[in-house]
Motif scaffolding. Sequence first.
Motif, PDB file in Angstrom:
ATOM      1  N   GLN A  16      38.444  31.918  23.787  1.00 25.70           N
ATOM      2  CA  GLN A  16      39.216  31.340  22.794  1.00 25.70           C
ATOM      3  C   GLN A  16      38.558  29.986  22.338  1.00 25.70           C
ATOM      4  OE1 GLN A  16      41.693  32.249  20.489  1.00 25.70           O
ATOM      5  NE2 GLN A  16      41.425  34.319  21.385  1.00 25.70           N
ATOM      6  N   VAL A  17      38.097  29.386  23.250  1.00 28.38           N
ATOM      7  CA  VAL A  17      37.698  28.046  23.100  1.00 28.38           C
ATOM      8  C   VAL A  17      36.223  28.052  22.258  1.00 28.38           C
ATOM      9  CG1 VAL A  17      36.527  25.819  24.022  1.00 28.38           C
ATOM     10  CG2 VAL A  17      38.531  26.809  24.946  1.00 28.38           C
ATOM     11  N   ILE A  18      35.372  29.148  22.727  1.00 26.23           N
ATOM     12  CA  ILE A  18      34.252  29.389  22.061  1.00 26.23           C
ATOM     13  C   ILE A  18      34.272  29.692  20.623  1.00 26.23           C
ATOM     14  CG2 ILE A  18      32.236  30.885  22.018  1.00 26.23           C
ATOM     15  CD1 ILE A  18      32.392  31.122  25.351  1.00 26.23           C
ATOM     16  N   TYR A  55      38.841  23.155  26.298  1.00 27.37           N
ATOM     17  CA  TYR A  55      39.641  23.210  25.137  1.00 27.37           C
ATOM     18  C   TYR A  55      40.029  21.647  24.699  1.00 27.37           C
ATOM     19  CZ  TYR A  55      43.974  23.994  22.171  1.00 27.37           C
ATOM     20  OH  TYR A  55      44.769  24.053  21.363  1.00 27.37           O
ATOM     21  N   ILE A  56      40.461  21.071  25.515  1.00 28.86           N
ATOM     22  CA  ILE A  56      40.744  19.469  25.303  1.00 28.86           C
ATOM     23  C   ILE A  56      39.574  18.952  24.479  1.00 28.86           C
ATOM     24  CG2 ILE A  56      41.305  17.358  25.997  1.00 28.86           C
ATOM     25  CD1 ILE A  56      42.768  19.022  28.464  1.00 28.86           C
ATOM     26  N   GLN A  57      38.403  19.110  25.201  1.00 31.07           N
ATOM     27  CA  GLN A  57      36.771  18.555  24.765  1.00 31.07           C
ATOM     28  C   GLN A  57      36.243  19.320  23.597  1.00 31.07           C
ATOM     29  OE1 GLN A  57      34.983  18.299  28.405  1.00 31.07           O
ATOM     30  NE2 GLN A  57      36.528  17.260  29.436  1.00 31.07           N
ATOM     31  N   ARG A  58      36.891  20.709  23.400  1.00 33.41           N
ATOM     32  CA  ARG A  58      35.981  21.281  22.439  1.00 33.41           C
ATOM     33  C   ARG A  58      34.753  21.642  22.850  1.00 33.41           C
ATOM     34  NH1 ARG A  58      40.807  21.547  21.238  1.00 33.41           N
ATOM     35  NH2 ARG A  58      41.778  21.696  19.089  1.00 33.41           N
ATOM     36  N   LEU A 106      51.453  19.899  24.736  1.00 34.79           N
ATOM     37  CA  LEU A 106      52.341  20.917  25.586  1.00 34.79           C
ATOM     38  C   LEU A 106      51.356  22.001  26.359  1.00 34.79           C
ATOM     39  CD1 LEU A 106      55.169  21.600  23.056  1.00 34.79           C
ATOM     40  CD2 LEU A 106      55.281  20.375  25.074  1.00 34.79           C
ATOM     41  N   VAL A 107      50.306  22.501  25.674  1.00 32.09           N
ATOM     42  CA  VAL A 107      49.524  23.298  26.276  1.00 32.09           C
ATOM     43  C   VAL A 107      48.940  22.608  27.324  1.00 32.09           C
ATOM     44  CG1 VAL A 107      47.275  24.817  26.152  1.00 32.09           C
ATOM     45  CG2 VAL A 107      48.901  24.544  24.053  1.00 32.09           C
ATOM     46  N   VAL A 108      48.263  21.622  27.304  1.00 31.61           N
ATOM     47  CA  VAL A 108      47.924  20.977  28.246  1.00 31.61           C
ATOM     48  C   VAL A 108      48.845  20.763  29.626  1.00 31.61           C
ATOM     49  CG1 VAL A 108      47.018  18.842  29.284  1.00 31.61           C
ATOM     50  CG2 VAL A 108      46.203  19.639  26.932  1.00 31.61           C
ATOM     51  N   LYS A 109      50.113  20.203  29.412  1.00 36.09           N
ATOM     52  CA  LYS A 109      51.040  20.242  30.120  1.00 36.09           C
ATOM     53  C   LYS A 109      51.285  21.511  30.924  1.00 36.09           C
ATOM     54  CE  LYS A 109      55.957  18.951  30.764  1.00 36.09           C
ATOM     55  NZ  LYS A 109      57.178  18.766  30.215  1.00 36.09           N
ATOM     56  N   MET A 110      51.427  22.673  30.241  1.00 34.42           N
ATOM     57  CA  MET A 110      51.753  24.089  30.724  1.00 34.42           C
ATOM     58  C   MET A 110      50.475  24.477  31.525  1.00 34.42           C
ATOM     59  SD  MET A 110      52.388  27.674  28.455  1.00 34.42           S
ATOM     60  CE  MET A 110      52.755  29.049  29.036  1.00 34.42           C
ATOM     61  N   GLY A 111      49.270  24.150  31.191  1.00 34.90           N
ATOM     62  CA  GLY A 111      48.066  24.313  32.071  1.00 34.90           C
ATOM     63  C   GLY A 111      47.934  23.832  33.501  1.00 34.90           C
ATOM     64  N   GLY A 112      48.649  22.536  33.410  1.00 39.01           N
ATOM     65  CA  GLY A 112      48.956  21.735  34.492  1.00 39.01           C
ATOM     66  C   GLY A 112      49.846  22.274  35.480  1.00 39.01           C
ATOM     67  N   LEU A 113      51.156  22.901  34.879  1.00 41.18           N
ATOM     68  CA  LEU A 113      51.960  23.490  35.716  1.00 41.18           C
ATOM     69  C   LEU A 113      51.491  24.835  36.534  1.00 41.18           C
ATOM     70  CD1 LEU A 113      55.224  23.115  33.743  1.00 41.18           C
ATOM     71  CD2 LEU A 113      54.638  22.114  35.813  1.00 41.18           C
ATOM     72  N   VAL A 114      50.918  25.523  35.555  1.00 38.20           N
ATOM     73  CA  VAL A 114      50.204  26.963  36.047  1.00 38.20           C
ATOM     74  C   VAL A 114      49.165  26.574  37.193  1.00 38.20           C
ATOM     75  CG1 VAL A 114      48.957  28.865  35.610  1.00 38.20           C
ATOM     76  CG2 VAL A 114      50.770  27.941  33.826  1.00 38.20           C
TER      77      VAL A 114
END
Length: 233
Positions: free
Chosen positions: A208-210, A142-145, A19-27
């Motif tokens: 946040q990813v770091i 974020y996806i790939q850490r 859902l976060v990835v989907k939200m990112g795409g929309l933004v």
Amino acid sequence: MSEHILSAFDRDLEKVQALVVKMGGLVEEQILESVRALEERDGELAQRVRDQDKAVDALEETINDEAARLIALRAPAARDLRVTLSVIKISASLERVGDYAKNIAKRSQVLLESPQINGTTAAIRRMAQATESMLRDAIDSYIQRDAQLAADVRGRDIEVDQMYNALFREFLTYMLEDPRNITPCMHLHFIAKNIERMGDHATSIAEQVIYLVTGELPEDSRPKSSSVVKTES
């Protein structure tokens, strides 16, 4: 039993992260479309961007609800809790970026009633493209850490600040040259400021990813242009 709980937690977490990835795409789409509406003076496209913000807000609410449910039902341990909390913080940053895109679309509709200021919308487009690229890479990290990619995003924020400062000086020049430029240049200035703030939120996601990967937030100060102009947007 513990393996069953672990696998259930992982499945639930994957759904929330999707859902976060989907939200990112929309933004990301909102950013580019809001600026395209400005550059092409397309009021209908601007309205679609404004309307799409409802979907972004709804996704943030769903993500928050699912993350809260995940914490309550699965009681995740330290690292898993950190991952779960990260989706809440990242979705909050994405929601703010969506709000800024909506504001750009709103101002672009107002600017339909004003004369164009030569060259400024192309510069704003370049700034928006740089910011959208930062956001896209922040989500990818974020996806790939990938802490290194996140650090790269964090370092690029200064480029957006420099673009904003150059635009601010340009708008001042136009306003001094002709008082009729004051109203459109003020709107364009706040659009540029919205984009600069988008870069700040992309940087927050990268941080946040770091933290997610290393367990620590960056110790050094966030790179910023020393002459960045602070205004309310």
